[in-house]
Motif scaffolding. Structure first.
Motif, PDB file in Angstrom:
ATOM      1  N   ARG A 153      28.030  18.119  38.995  1.00 57.55           N
ATOM      2  CA  ARG A 153      29.287  17.375  38.871  1.00 57.55           C
ATOM      3  C   ARG A 153      29.372  16.344  39.992  1.00 57.55           C
ATOM      4  O   ARG A 153      28.945  16.613  41.118  1.00 57.55           O
ATOM      5  CB  ARG A 153      30.489  18.319  38.943  1.00 57.55           C
ATOM      6  N   VAL A 154      29.943  15.168  39.680  1.00 58.04           N
ATOM      7  CA  VAL A 154      30.086  14.106  40.673  1.00 58.04           C
ATOM      8  C   VAL A 154      31.488  13.525  40.568  1.00 58.04           C
ATOM      9  O   VAL A 154      31.900  13.057  39.497  1.00 58.04           O
ATOM     10  CB  VAL A 154      29.050  12.982  40.470  1.00 58.04           C
ATOM     11  N   ASN A 155      32.227  13.577  41.659  1.00 55.18           N
ATOM     12  CA  ASN A 155      33.599  13.064  41.700  1.00 55.18           C
ATOM     13  C   ASN A 155      33.808  12.261  42.974  1.00 55.18           C
ATOM     14  O   ASN A 155      33.010  12.344  43.913  1.00 55.18           O
ATOM     15  CB  ASN A 155      34.603  14.226  41.654  1.00 55.18           C
ATOM     16  N   SER A 156      34.895  11.513  43.001  1.00 53.84           N
ATOM     17  CA  SER A 156      35.267  10.820  44.231  1.00 53.84           C
ATOM     18  C   SER A 156      36.707  11.144  44.596  1.00 53.84           C
ATOM     19  O   SER A 156      37.516  11.488  43.730  1.00 53.84           O
ATOM     20  CB  SER A 156      35.085   9.303  44.101  1.00 53.84           C
ATOM     21  N   VAL A 157      37.002  11.042  45.875  1.00 50.09           N
ATOM     22  CA  VAL A 157      38.387  11.077  46.355  1.00 50.09           C
ATOM     23  C   VAL A 157      38.701   9.696  46.915  1.00 50.09           C
ATOM     24  O   VAL A 157      37.832   9.031  47.479  1.00 50.09           O
ATOM     25  CB  VAL A 157      38.616  12.173  47.415  1.00 50.09           C
ATOM     26  N   ASN A 158      39.939   9.275  46.733  1.00 47.75           N
ATOM     27  CA  ASN A 158      40.347   7.917  47.106  1.00 47.75           C
ATOM     28  C   ASN A 158      41.551   7.984  48.039  1.00 47.75           C
ATOM     29  O   ASN A 158      42.691   7.826  47.619  1.00 47.75           O
ATOM     30  CB  ASN A 158      40.669   7.122  45.841  1.00 47.75           C
ATOM     31  N   PRO A 159      41.274   8.187  49.334  1.00 46.54           N
ATOM     32  CA  PRO A 159      42.360   8.414  50.285  1.00 46.54           C
ATOM     33  C   PRO A 159      43.085   7.136  50.692  1.00 46.54           C
ATOM     34  O   PRO A 159      42.535   6.031  50.663  1.00 46.54           O
ATOM     35  CB  PRO A 159      41.660   9.019  51.505  1.00 46.54           C
ATOM     36  N   THR A 160      44.314   7.342  51.126  1.00 49.24           N
ATOM     37  CA  THR A 160      45.019   6.321  51.887  1.00 49.24           C
ATOM     38  C   THR A 160      44.523   6.382  53.330  1.00 49.24           C
ATOM     39  O   THR A 160      43.550   7.065  53.653  1.00 49.24           O
ATOM     40  CB  THR A 160      46.538   6.537  51.820  1.00 49.24           C
ATOM     41  N   VAL A 161      45.202   5.684  54.205  1.00 53.75           N
ATOM     42  CA  VAL A 161      44.800   5.606  55.611  1.00 53.75           C
ATOM     43  C   VAL A 161      45.020   6.948  56.310  1.00 53.75           C
ATOM     44  O   VAL A 161      46.057   7.599  56.132  1.00 53.75           O
ATOM     45  CB  VAL A 161      45.614   4.514  56.329  1.00 53.75           C
ATOM     46  N   VAL A 162      44.032   7.372  57.080  1.00 50.34           N
ATOM     47  CA  VAL A 162      44.203   8.436  58.064  1.00 50.34           C
ATOM     48  C   VAL A 162      44.389   7.733  59.407  1.00 50.34           C
ATOM     49  O   VAL A 162      43.507   6.989  59.849  1.00 50.34           O
ATOM     50  CB  VAL A 162      42.982   9.369  58.096  1.00 50.34           C
ATOM     51  N   MET A 163      45.517   7.930  60.028  1.00 54.64           N
ATOM     52  CA  MET A 163      45.876   7.137  61.206  1.00 54.64           C
ATOM     53  C   MET A 163      45.159   7.639  62.451  1.00 54.64           C
ATOM     54  O   MET A 163      45.707   8.351  63.299  1.00 54.64           O
ATOM     55  CB  MET A 163      47.388   7.125  61.411  1.00 54.64           C
ATOM     56  N   THR A 164      43.900   7.266  62.538  1.00 50.62           N
ATOM     57  CA  THR A 164      43.089   7.531  63.716  1.00 50.62           C
ATOM     58  C   THR A 164      43.170   6.312  64.634  1.00 50.62           C
ATOM     59  O   THR A 164      43.657   5.245  64.227  1.00 50.62           O
ATOM     60  CB  THR A 164      41.627   7.753  63.303  1.00 50.62           C
ATOM     61  N   PRO A 165      42.695   6.415  65.875  1.00 46.84           N
ATOM     62  CA  PRO A 165      42.663   5.227  66.734  1.00 46.84           C
ATOM     63  C   PRO A 165      41.901   4.062  66.105  1.00 46.84           C
ATOM     64  O   PRO A 165      42.256   2.902  66.297  1.00 46.84           O
ATOM     65  CB  PRO A 165      41.959   5.747  67.995  1.00 46.84           C
TER      66      PRO A 165
END
Length: 242
Positions: A171-183
């Motif tokens: 199986r092949v999937n993707s996740v599409n995140p918003t911003v993770v507020m790192t430095p």
């Protein structure tokens, strides 16, 4: 909790926030994790924290990827290694930067998939691949011509790989995140004129944490997602759906 006992999973970008959080969750769930990054030195903290096996290679080098992955008995992969590039419009973009972003985010993930899938097919146990894409592939974001293009390409790599590898139980999937507020993100997304309007558009009204992304990645790797493939899962507080 998902059980990954006796399953070896490669996580690229393991020295970063999302990659590191994913490594920690997979190790806690019993997986044998190979934590990959561009240098062994950069991987030292996550390896010391989790006991994962370090592996260094350059995502822009097919020969390094092939040599690093040959002989590994992989069940799963998380393609989390990436580079943000620049904030620029189509008129202002530096094509050399564009080429490098594509080379790392899209081409590099495809090369890892190419050689990892060969291992998974050889073993005949099926498996799962999760590509870490971005909300920038789903909607137009100002200044993101290079990054968004690379992640849109990655989403298509996900869909075609799901189509081609399904016959092997992979199986092949993707996740599409918003911003993770790192430095690293804050220099742009932390600007009041950028952060305010963006969060106002987002129904949940906050940036993601590393664990907000790592949790769905582990779910998509797990048997709980046994009938999910070819999907692009937004993890963006609703930003791309309203």
């Amino acid at each position: 909790m998902a059980d990954f006992t006796e399953k070896t999973i490669l996580v690229t970008g393991a020295s970063g926030g999302i990659g590191g959080a994913t490594v920690r969750r997979l190790v806690a769930a019993g997986a044998d994790v190979i934590a990959a990054g561009s240098t062994l030195e950069g991987l030292e903290p996550i390896v010391a924290d989790t006991g994962a096996t370090p592996l260094a290679f350059d995502l822009t080098s097919e020969s390094e990827i092939r040599e690093a992955l040959e002989g590994l008995d992989l069940w799963g992969v998380v393609n989390c290694g990436g580079w943000g590039g620049e904030i620029a419009s189509p008129v202002d973009t530096d094509i050399a930067v564009f080429d490098k972003v594509i080379a790392i985010n899209a081409r590099g993930s495809l090369l890892v998939t190419k050689y990892a899938a060969a291992s998974m097919i050889r073993l005949g146990r099926g498996g799962a691949i999760v590509n870490v894409s971005s909300q920038a592939s789903l909607v137009a974001l100002t200044g993101h011509i290079s990054y968004g293009s690379s992640k849109a390409a990655l989403d298509n790599i996900t869909r075609v790989s799901a189509l081609e590898l399904g016959q092997f139980g992979i199986r092949v999937n993707s996740v599409n995140p918003t911003v993770v507020m790192t430095p690293m993100s804050a220099w742009y997304w932390g600007r009041p004129e950028i952060e305010g309007p963006t969060l106002e558009r987002m129904p949940l009204g906050r940036w993601a944490t590393e664990d907000d992304i790592a949790g769905p990645i582990v779910f998509l790797l797990s048997d709980d997602a046994a009938m999910i493939t070819g999907a692009a899962l937004p993890i963006d507080g609703g930003y791309t759906n309203v």
